[in-house]
Design a protein around this motif. Structure first.
Motif, PDB file in Angstrom:
ATOM      1  N   PRO A 193       0.818  -1.230   0.000  1.00 20.03           N
ATOM      2  CA  PRO A 193       0.000   0.000   0.000  1.00 20.03           C
ATOM      3  C   PRO A 193       0.843   1.267   0.000  1.00 20.03           C
ATOM      4  O   PRO A 193       0.452   2.281  -0.579  1.00 20.03           O
ATOM      5  N   ASN A 194       2.012   1.207   0.645  1.00 19.75           N
ATOM      6  CA  ASN A 194       2.893   2.376   0.645  1.00 19.75           C
ATOM      7  C   ASN A 194       3.440   2.680  -0.738  1.00 19.75           C
ATOM      8  O   ASN A 194       3.871   3.801  -1.006  1.00 19.75           O
ATOM      9  N   LEU A 195       3.440   1.690  -1.630  1.00 22.01           N
ATOM     10  CA  LEU A 195       3.847   1.941  -3.004  1.00 22.01           C
ATOM     11  C   LEU A 195       2.945   2.987  -3.637  1.00 22.01           C
ATOM     12  O   LEU A 195       3.404   3.964  -4.244  1.00 22.01           O
ATOM     13  N   PHE A 196       1.634   2.817  -3.476  1.00 18.15           N
ATOM     14  CA  PHE A 196       0.674   3.722  -4.111  1.00 18.15           C
ATOM     15  C   PHE A 196       0.686   5.104  -3.456  1.00 18.15           C
ATOM     16  O   PHE A 196       0.656   6.130  -4.143  1.00 18.15           O
ATOM     17  N   ALA A 197       0.737   5.123  -2.125  1.00 19.10           N
ATOM     18  CA  ALA A 197       0.771   6.413  -1.438  1.00 19.10           C
ATOM     19  C   ALA A 197       2.131   7.087  -1.604  1.00 19.10           C
ATOM     20  O   ALA A 197       2.215   8.312  -1.788  1.00 19.10           O
ATOM     21  N   GLY A 198       3.203   6.287  -1.570  1.00 18.78           N
ATOM     22  CA  GLY A 198       4.544   6.841  -1.648  1.00 18.78           C
ATOM     23  C   GLY A 198       4.859   7.471  -2.994  1.00 18.78           C
ATOM     24  O   GLY A 198       5.632   8.428  -3.071  1.00 18.78           O
ATOM     25  N   VAL A 199       4.281   6.944  -4.061  1.00 21.84           N
ATOM     26  CA  VAL A 199       4.492   7.534  -5.387  1.00 21.84           C
ATOM     27  C   VAL A 199       3.981   8.971  -5.419  1.00 21.84           C
ATOM     28  O   VAL A 199       4.556   9.837  -6.083  1.00 21.84           O
ATOM     29  N   LEU A 200       2.925   9.235  -4.667  1.00 21.38           N
ATOM     30  CA  LEU A 200       2.311  10.565  -4.667  1.00 21.38           C
ATOM     31  C   LEU A 200       2.891  11.500  -3.617  1.00 21.38           C
ATOM     32  O   LEU A 200       2.631  12.710  -3.651  1.00 21.38           O
ATOM     33  N   LEU A 201       3.665  10.967  -2.669  1.00 21.45           N
ATOM     34  CA  LEU A 201       4.131  11.784  -1.548  1.00 21.45           C
ATOM     35  C   LEU A 201       5.023  12.955  -1.977  1.00 21.45           C
ATOM     36  O   LEU A 201       4.835  14.071  -1.462  1.00 21.45           O
ATOM     37  N   PRO A 202       5.996  12.786  -2.891  1.00 20.97           N
ATOM     38  CA  PRO A 202       6.780  13.956  -3.293  1.00 20.97           C
ATOM     39  C   PRO A 202       5.920  15.076  -3.877  1.00 20.97           C
ATOM     40  O   PRO A 202       6.166  16.256  -3.586  1.00 20.97           O
ATOM     41  N   LEU A 203       4.922  14.709  -4.664  1.00 22.32           N
ATOM     42  CA  LEU A 203       4.022  15.725  -5.222  1.00 22.32           C
ATOM     43  C   LEU A 203       3.243  16.414  -4.108  1.00 22.32           C
ATOM     44  O   LEU A 203       3.093  17.646  -4.112  1.00 22.32           O
ATOM     45  N   LEU A 204       2.747  15.641  -3.158  1.00 26.54           N
ATOM     46  CA  LEU A 204       1.993  16.221  -2.052  1.00 26.54           C
ATOM     47  C   LEU A 204       2.870  17.189  -1.264  1.00 26.54           C
ATOM     48  O   LEU A 204       2.420  18.282  -0.871  1.00 26.54           O
ATOM     49  N   GLY A 205       4.117  16.811  -1.034  1.00 21.01           N
ATOM     50  CA  GLY A 205       5.021  17.675  -0.280  1.00 21.01           C
ATOM     51  C   GLY A 205       5.279  19.001  -0.971  1.00 21.01           C
ATOM     52  O   GLY A 205       5.249  20.062  -0.327  1.00 21.01           O
ATOM     53  N   ILE A 206       5.529  18.964  -2.270  1.00 19.63           N
ATOM     54  CA  ILE A 206       5.808  20.235  -2.955  1.00 19.63           C
ATOM     55  C   ILE A 206       4.530  21.048  -3.162  1.00 19.63           C
ATOM     56  O   ILE A 206       4.597  22.281  -3.275  1.00 19.63           O
ATOM     57  N   MET A 207       3.377  20.396  -3.177  1.00 16.88           N
ATOM     58  CA  MET A 207       2.118  21.150  -3.222  1.00 16.88           C
ATOM     59  C   MET A 207       1.941  21.976  -1.942  1.00 16.88           C
ATOM     60  O   MET A 207       1.550  23.149  -1.992  1.00 16.88           O
ATOM     61  N   ILE A 208       2.240  21.367  -0.807  1.00 17.57           N
ATOM     62  CA  ILE A 208       2.186  22.102   0.456  1.00 17.57           C
ATOM     63  C   ILE A 208       3.187  23.251   0.431  1.00 17.57           C
ATOM     64  O   ILE A 208       2.894  24.383   0.851  1.00 17.57           O
ATOM     65  N   MET A 209       4.382  22.980  -0.090  1.00 20.10           N
ATOM     66  CA  MET A 209       5.447  23.985  -0.100  1.00 20.10           C
ATOM     67  C   MET A 209       5.086  25.186  -0.973  1.00 20.10           C
ATOM     68  O   MET A 209       5.222  26.339  -0.546  1.00 20.10           O
ATOM     69  N   THR A 210       4.620  24.937  -2.191  1.00 19.23           N
ATOM     70  CA  THR A 210       4.317  26.063  -3.078  1.00 19.23           C
ATOM     71  C   THR A 210       3.052  26.807  -2.650  1.00 19.23           C
ATOM     72  O   THR A 210       2.940  28.017  -2.854  1.00 19.23           O
ATOM     73  N   ARG A 211       2.112  26.085  -2.042  1.00 21.41           N
ATOM     74  CA  ARG A 211       0.871  26.728  -1.602  1.00 21.41           C
ATOM     75  C   ARG A 211       1.115  27.677  -0.437  1.00 21.41           C
ATOM     76  O   ARG A 211       0.516  28.766  -0.369  1.00 21.41           O
ATOM     77  N   ILE A 212       1.989  27.300   0.485  1.00 19.92           N
ATOM     78  CA  ILE A 212       2.213  28.116   1.679  1.00 19.92           C
ATOM     79  C   ILE A 212       3.356  29.099   1.501  1.00 19.92           C
ATOM     80  O   ILE A 212       3.279  30.251   1.948  1.00 19.92           O
ATOM     81  N   PHE A 213       4.425  28.679   0.817  1.00 17.40           N
ATOM     82  CA  PHE A 213       5.648  29.472   0.780  1.00 17.40           C
ATOM     83  C   PHE A 213       5.939  30.082  -0.598  1.00 17.40           C
ATOM     84  O   PHE A 213       6.987  30.710  -0.766  1.00 17.40           O
ATOM     85  N   GLY A 214       5.044  29.905  -1.539  1.00 18.71           N
ATOM     86  CA  GLY A 214       5.270  30.468  -2.865  1.00 18.71           C
ATOM     87  C   GLY A 214       4.813  31.904  -2.980  1.00 18.71           C
ATOM     88  O   GLY A 214       4.020  32.388  -2.171  1.00 18.71           O
ATOM     89  N   LYS A 215       5.296  32.591  -3.988  1.00 17.30           N
ATOM     90  CA  LYS A 215       4.906  33.984  -4.214  1.00 17.30           C
ATOM     91  C   LYS A 215       3.422  34.101  -4.540  1.00 17.30           C
ATOM     92  O   LYS A 215       2.755  35.046  -4.120  1.00 17.30           O
ATOM     93  N   THR A 216       2.894  33.119  -5.264  1.00 18.97           N
ATOM     94  CA  THR A 216       1.490  33.173  -5.688  1.00 18.97           C
ATOM     95  C   THR A 216       0.559  32.379  -4.770  1.00 18.97           C
ATOM     96  O   THR A 216      -0.648  32.361  -4.997  1.00 18.97           O
ATOM     97  N   LYS A 217       1.107  31.710  -3.767  1.00 21.38           N
ATOM     98  CA  LYS A 217       0.311  30.902  -2.824  1.00 21.38           C
ATOM     99  C   LYS A 217      -0.587  29.922  -3.569  1.00 21.38           C
ATOM    100  O   LYS A 217      -1.787  29.803  -3.312  1.00 21.38           O
ATOM    101  N   SER A 218       0.003  29.206  -4.501  1.00 18.53           N
ATOM    102  CA  SER A 218      -0.766  28.319  -5.381  1.00 18.53           C
ATOM    103  C   SER A 218      -0.089  26.962  -5.486  1.00 18.53           C
ATOM    104  O   SER A 218       1.131  26.845  -5.289  1.00 18.53           O
ATOM    105  N   ILE A 219      -0.887  25.933  -5.800  1.00 13.03           N
ATOM    106  CA  ILE A 219      -0.317  24.603  -6.032  1.00 13.03           C
ATOM    107  C   ILE A 219       0.066  24.415  -7.497  1.00 13.03           C
ATOM    108  O   ILE A 219       0.625  23.374  -7.856  1.00 13.03           O
TER     109      ILE A 219
END
Length: 551
Positions: A193-219
């Motif tokens: 099961p971690n295979l399916f969730a883990g494939v998406l984890l890097p994307l989820l992490g950078i979505m949080i990063m760009t949404r909170i810490f980006g200039k445009t506050k966007s994913i």
């Protein structure tokens, strides 16, 4: 009633830090006082036991503090020597895109360190590296914790699985299941099961990063990097699953991340799937106060060495971790045996604290490599002295929070030593959850694993606490013991995103002490999403009547 009262100290910590934005240095001592009151007045523990087990928790906190101290000492040594400046400059040769950098360092390198050492080490190493590259300290802390999830169930060369198996002997004997067979099956059904969730984890992490810490506050900037992020997730999780299925619990995270790191770095250098438009944070001058470091992190020296020499301490750390964590090399047992033993702590018969000082990553390799680095770089004695003094200053607030947090956990774990005959506070909470859930229990199995990690700061401790309980509940409710215990194992990894000890530790290493509540609030979102996806995967298997062969 018992479960509700037991939950009050945990609720207080959550509300004060995540709801009222109290720093852990204030919230956790107050939560400890509440736990002491509940233990004394309702659980009717005697005062010697209340204060004895709390003091035992203070001693256990030393293990974590030594890791934090060593990680910060390495960082300060590299900064003062100028090596960190060289490392920062070197990353421009791979990519200057922050989305790519955070995946390589936070996800791939962090997962490798988790596989080798575990116990909070990845965030303590990856977080400062990201800060050195120019990431806001708060962003580095948040993303480093989010990414330290998939590798956790097999961290420290499979320690959480071996901890779980140490509690299941009686359960397996009753069902006539061979221990080795069950362990292999458990390993496989945590990994798949971690295979399916883990494939998406890097994307989820950078979505949080760009949404909170980006200039445009966007994913949107994160979605633009989705092909590279998903590719990176697969580069780690595919070998991770294959190794788990073939070899068992020791090497999935360690070798999977090592293989994935090489693949992803090569891909980034070749611009494979890398976004054409680079993404960066706003100018440093515009960062809100909470993004920044609020302690003296020292001055970074000038770059004056080769990239290989600058990276040598981290390479040496990785090599030492591998050599000292894999039993076949012959050093693990020797280091484990080097310990300071305190018997009958606080005059409690049989309560023993063992400080395995040589096996803690904080001493070997962190402090050891910091000393070697001093001679390797031919640093003046004044620079060495400055690094040590600065490190002691930086861990002061972390020590307060950790003493209180670990003291509270140990008191709650051992609250079954009472005059009422009640189980411990944590067990009472788990039993109440199973009684209330009934046939819906699979919805909560992963959450119980996460709760154990949230409170104890360790997937290993969570498994030791709840794996046998999860097994017994699965048998009682006629669910597959393998699938339910696998949910416990995965949940223990999810809890690392928000667990108090890890949050305090990474906040200390990057210098954003006081922002612990913000970190927990932010990381609760990806933790919930990860939990929902894992629960859905297991739910489909359970509803389909699937039960892995374990006999």
């Amino acid at each position: 009633m018992s479960a509700l009262l037991a939950f009050i100290p945990i609720l207080a910590a959550i509300v004060l830090m995540a709801g009222m934005n109290w720093p852990a240095t204030k919230a956790l001592p107050l939560s400890l006082l509440i736990a002491i009151a509940v233990a004394f007045f309702y659980w009717q523990m005697t005062l010697p036991f209340v204060f004895g087990y709390t003091f035992f928790g203070f001693l256990k906190a030393l293990d974590i503090l030594i890791i934090i101290f060593g990680a910060i000492l390495i960082l300060n040594t590299l900064k003062i020597s100028g090596a960190m400046t060289t490392i920062n400059n070197g990353f421009s040769g791979i990519s200057t895109d922050r989305r790519v950098q955070v995946i390589i360092i936070g996800f791939m390198f962090g997962s490798f360190i988790e596989g080798a050492a575990g116990f909070g080490t990845p965030a303590a190493l990856a977080g400062p590296l990201l800060v050195g590259l120019g990431f806001p300290p708060l962003a580095a802390a948040i993303v480093a914790l989010i990414f330290n999830t998939v590798a956790v169930p097999f961290g420290a060369v499979g320690t959480p699985i071996f901890g779980a198996m140490s509690t299941l002997d009686t359960n397996l004997e009753q069902l006539g299941v061979a221990s080795d067979t069950f362990m292999m099956s458990l390993t496989q059904w945590i990994a798949i099961p971690n295979l399916f969730a883990g494939v998406l984890l890097p994307l989820l992490g950078i979505m949080i990063m760009t949404r909170i810490f980006g200039k445009t506050k966007s994913i949107k900037p994160a979605l633009a990097a989705a092909p590279f992020a998903i590719f990176a997730g697969a580069a780690f999780t595919v070998p991770y699953v294959l190794i788990a299925i073939i070899f068992g619990p020791e090497l999935p995270s360690l070798v999977g991340a090592f293989v994935g790191l090489g693949i992803v770095v090569y891909a980034a250098k070749k611009d494979f799937l890398v976004p054409k438009d680079e993404w960066d944070f706003p100018e440093k001058e515009s960062w809100p106060k909470i993004w920044r470091s609020n302690i003296d992190t020292g001055n970074t020296g000038e770059a004056k060495m080769s990239l290989l020499k600058a990276w040598a301490p981290y390479l040496l750390i990785a090599i030492i971790l591998v050599v000292t964590r894999i039993p076949e090399f012959g050093l693990k047992n020797f280091l484990v045996d080097q310990e300071l033993i305190f018997n009958n702590v606080a005059n409690i018969s049989g309560l023993t604290y063992e400080l395995k000082w040589a096996y803690l990553p904080g001493t070997i390799p962190f402090i050891l490599v910091a000393i070697i680095t001093h001679f390797m770089y031919k640093m003046p004695f004044k620079d060495l002295k400055d690094a040590w003094i600065l490190t002691f200053k930086q861990i002061k607030n972390a020590a307060i929070a950790l003493f209180a947090g670990v003291g509270m956990v140990q008191l709650m774990l051992n609250s079954d030593v009472n005059t009422t005959g009640m189980d411990s506070m944590l067990t009472e909470m788990a039993v109440a959850a199973s009684n209330l859930s009934g046939s819906a229990y699979p919805l909560f199995a992963t959450a119980i694993g996460a709760l154990g990690s949230f409170m104890s700061g360790s997937a290993t401790v969570s498994n030791i606490l709840f794996m046998s309980f999860q097994f017994e509940t699965a048998v009682l409710l006629d669910f597959s013991p393998i699938l339910i215990t696998a949910m416990q194992g995965v949940g223990a990894g999810i809890g690392n995103m928000i667990c108090v000890n890890n949050v305090v530790a990474v906040a200390a290493t990057v210098g954003c002490i006081g922002a612990e509540g913000q970190i927990i609030r932010t990381n609760a979102v990806p933790a919930l999403l990860y939990y929902l996806l894992i629960t859905f995967i297991f739910g489909v298997l359970i509803l389909a009547g699937f039960s892995p062969l374990t006999t």
